[in-house]
Design a protein around this motif. Structure first.
Motif, short mmCIF file in Angstrom:
data_model
loop_
_atom_site.label_atom_id
_atom_site.label_comp_id
_atom_site.label_asym_id
_atom_site.label_seq_id
_atom_site.Cartn_x
_atom_site.Cartn_y
_atom_site.Cartn_z
N UNK A 76 -6.39 9.41 22.16
CA UNK A 76 -5.20 9.45 21.30
C UNK A 76 -4.60 8.06 21.11
N UNK A 77 -4.65 7.24 22.15
CA UNK A 77 -4.08 5.90 22.02
C UNK A 77 -4.92 5.04 21.07
N UNK A 78 -6.23 5.14 21.18
CA UNK A 78 -7.12 4.39 20.29
C UNK A 78 -6.93 4.85 18.84
N UNK A 79 -6.85 6.15 18.63
CA UNK A 79 -6.65 6.69 17.29
C UNK A 79 -5.30 6.23 16.72
N UNK A 80 -4.25 6.34 17.50
CA UNK A 80 -2.91 5.95 17.04
C UNK A 80 -2.89 4.48 16.64
N UNK A 81 -3.45 3.63 17.49
CA UNK A 81 -3.46 2.19 17.20
C UNK A 81 -4.32 1.87 15.98
N UNK A 82 -5.47 2.51 15.88
CA UNK A 82 -6.38 2.26 14.76
C UNK A 82 -5.74 2.68 13.43
N UNK A 83 -5.15 3.87 13.40
CA UNK A 83 -4.54 4.36 12.16
C UNK A 83 -3.37 3.47 11.76
N UNK A 84 -2.49 3.14 12.69
CA UNK A 84 -1.34 2.30 12.37
C UNK A 84 -1.77 0.92 11.89
N UNK A 85 -2.74 0.33 12.59
CA UNK A 85 -3.20 -1.01 12.24
C UNK A 85 -3.87 -1.03 10.88
N UNK A 86 -4.79 -0.11 10.65
CA UNK A 86 -5.51 -0.07 9.36
C UNK A 86 -4.53 0.23 8.22
N UNK A 87 -3.61 1.15 8.45
CA UNK A 87 -2.63 1.51 7.41
C UNK A 87 -1.81 0.29 7.02
N UNK A 88 -1.36 -0.48 8.01
CA UNK A 88 -0.55 -1.67 7.73
C UNK A 88 -1.39 -2.76 7.06
N UNK A 89 -2.65 -2.91 7.47
CA UNK A 89 -3.53 -3.89 6.84
C UNK A 89 -3.69 -3.60 5.35
N UNK A 90 -3.73 -2.31 5.02
CA UNK A 90 -3.90 -1.89 3.62
C UNK A 90 -2.56 -1.81 2.89
N UNK A 91 -1.48 -2.18 3.59
CA UNK A 91 -0.13 -2.15 3.03
C UNK A 91 0.25 -0.76 2.51
N UNK A 92 -0.11 0.25 3.31
CA UNK A 92 0.23 1.63 2.97
C UNK A 92 1.39 2.09 3.84
N UNK A 93 2.31 2.83 3.23
CA UNK A 93 3.34 3.49 4.02
C UNK A 93 2.73 4.77 4.60
#
Length: 75
Positions: free
Chosen positions: A6-23
């Motif tokens: 869950x920690x890896x998923x949470x970090x990956x989703x948040x990081x990738x989302x921010x890299x793509x400048x998505x809310x």
């Protein structure tokens, strides 16, 4: 046997989302996953279904198996 980190998923989703400048709402619209569930996922308070995980991977550019770790590894 591997299990979902869950920690890896949470970090990956948040990081990738921010890299793509998505809310979170942008990601919700793109994946069909409720925005509140995206928020909970990023707080490690929600586990997506397999189809949701696949949709997140497709939208954010990662392979779903990247968030699985060996059972003896720590999260």
């Amino acid at each position: 046997m591997k299990k979902l980190s869950t920690s890896l998923l949470a970090n990956l989703v948040a990081t990738k989302r921010k890299e793509l400048k998505l809310t979170q709402q942008d990601l919700a619209d793109a994946t069909g996953i409720n925005r509140a569930q995206i928020s909970r996922l990023e707080k490690e308070d929600y586990l997506p279904s397999i189809p949701q995980l696949e949709q997140l991977g497709e939208t954010l550019g990662f392979e779903p198996d990247e968030v699985f770790v060996d059972n003896h590894d720590s999260e």
